[in-house]
Motif scaffolding. Sequence first.
Motif, PDB file in Angstrom:
ATOM      1  N   ALA A 104     -38.524  -0.365  -2.966  1.00  0.00           N
ATOM      2  CA  ALA A 104     -37.702   0.803  -3.262  1.00  0.00           C
ATOM      3  C   ALA A 104     -38.516   1.881  -3.954  1.00  0.00           C
ATOM      4  CB  ALA A 104     -36.507   0.395  -4.130  1.00  0.00           C
ATOM      5  N   LYS A 105     -39.402   1.454  -4.857  1.00  0.00           N
ATOM      6  CA  LYS A 105     -40.241   2.406  -5.580  1.00  0.00           C
ATOM      7  C   LYS A 105     -41.207   3.103  -4.634  1.00  0.00           C
ATOM      8  CE  LYS A 105     -42.828   2.709  -9.886  1.00  0.00           C
ATOM      9  NZ  LYS A 105     -43.397   1.947 -11.022  1.00  0.00           N
ATOM     10  N   GLN A 106     -41.749   2.354  -3.683  1.00  0.00           N
ATOM     11  CA  GLN A 106     -42.681   2.920  -2.723  1.00  0.00           C
ATOM     12  C   GLN A 106     -41.999   3.935  -1.814  1.00  0.00           C
ATOM     13  OE1 GLN A 106     -44.161  -0.593  -0.824  1.00  0.00           O
ATOM     14  NE2 GLN A 106     -45.870  -0.819  -2.251  1.00  0.00           N
ATOM     15  N   ASN A 107     -40.711   3.675  -1.502  1.00  0.00           N
ATOM     16  CA  ASN A 107     -39.986   4.542  -0.575  1.00  0.00           C
ATOM     17  C   ASN A 107     -39.305   5.724  -1.254  1.00  0.00           C
ATOM     18  OD1 ASN A 107     -40.694   2.943   1.570  1.00  0.00           O
ATOM     19  ND2 ASN A 107     -38.869   1.673   1.444  1.00  0.00           N
ATOM     20  N   LEU A 108     -39.356   5.764  -2.603  1.00  0.00           N
ATOM     21  CA  LEU A 108     -38.675   6.821  -3.342  1.00  0.00           C
ATOM     22  C   LEU A 108     -39.500   8.110  -3.291  1.00  0.00           C
ATOM     23  CD1 LEU A 108     -36.391   7.730  -5.245  1.00  0.00           C
ATOM     24  CD2 LEU A 108     -37.784   6.925  -7.154  1.00  0.00           C
ATOM     25  N   GLU A 137     -49.658  15.257  -4.947  1.00  0.00           N
ATOM     26  CA  GLU A 137     -50.561  14.107  -5.118  1.00  0.00           C
ATOM     27  C   GLU A 137     -49.819  12.889  -5.655  1.00  0.00           C
ATOM     28  OE1 GLU A 137     -53.575  15.711  -7.609  1.00  0.00           O
ATOM     29  OE2 GLU A 137     -54.560  16.834  -5.975  1.00  0.00           O
ATOM     30  N   ASP A 138     -48.726  13.120  -6.396  1.00  0.00           N
ATOM     31  CA  ASP A 138     -47.900  12.018  -6.912  1.00  0.00           C
ATOM     32  C   ASP A 138     -46.957  11.472  -5.849  1.00  0.00           C
ATOM     33  OD1 ASP A 138     -49.092  12.185  -9.373  1.00  0.00           O
ATOM     34  OD2 ASP A 138     -47.509  13.425 -10.274  1.00  0.00           O
ATOM     35  N   GLY A 139     -46.959  12.087  -4.649  1.00  0.00           N
ATOM     36  CA  GLY A 139     -46.108  11.607  -3.559  1.00  0.00           C
ATOM     37  C   GLY A 139     -44.766  12.293  -3.464  1.00  0.00           C
ATOM     38  N   ASP A 140     -44.561  13.348  -4.255  1.00  0.00           N
ATOM     39  CA  ASP A 140     -43.277  14.054  -4.239  1.00  0.00           C
ATOM     40  C   ASP A 140     -43.312  15.256  -3.293  1.00  0.00           C
ATOM     41  OD1 ASP A 140     -42.212  12.368  -6.222  1.00  0.00           O
ATOM     42  OD2 ASP A 140     -43.167  13.551  -7.791  1.00  0.00           O
ATOM     43  N   LYS A 141     -42.135  15.649  -2.823  1.00  0.00           N
ATOM     44  CA  LYS A 141     -42.008  16.909  -2.099  1.00  0.00           C
ATOM     45  C   LYS A 141     -41.896  18.033  -3.124  1.00  0.00           C
ATOM     46  CE  LYS A 141     -39.584  14.856   1.852  1.00  0.00           C
ATOM     47  NZ  LYS A 141     -38.359  14.908   2.685  1.00  0.00           N
TER      48      LYS A 141
END
Length: 202
Positions: A104-108, A137-141
Amino acid sequence: MKYYKIKRCKYSNLNFIYFNITNINNKVSSIRINNGILAREVRVIDKNGEMLGVLRTSEAIAMAESEGLDLLEIVSNVNPPVCKIVDYGKFRYEQQKNAHKTKAKQNLVRTKEVKIRPNIAIGDMEIKIKNAKRFIEDGDKVKIILSFRGREITHNQIGYDVMNKFKEDMLSVSKIESDIKMEGKHIFMVLAPISKRSSIKN
């Protein structure tokens, strides 16, 4: 997808369980418990995490059963193997719960907002771009929002120029999910991280 082959002893549901797990890389791993443990002797850790030393496997199983627990082989590539006395049902539940949390954390993916103005100073613009790159870079939009005040909207081309400059500086680390467009007194666009697969192709 994982495939499970389970052997069960007719005397007990958990007396002999041996999992052969084949993953997508064709690697096989095994979980041995109780009479499924092949070694004659094992190094035993009790339910509280205390090391009990090397015991005969039959003796360690009997010790676990006397407490209503199971003997689980946790390290198989040493001699003797390391086993722990556990509640196997609880152990499996915790393992699955942790796996679900990790997945879930990876897909958030969160969407962070960066707000700018049409008359933004160069230094402030650089800070906003730096923050947006950090979010990516943190994976956020990142949603970039440019807002007009009062009569500023009559010169909306200035806003478009600022947004295009922002986009140009971000394209090296992100991709366009929603391109520049205007709604009311705001111009916005949404940037997303470049997937690893896409970066490899490029």
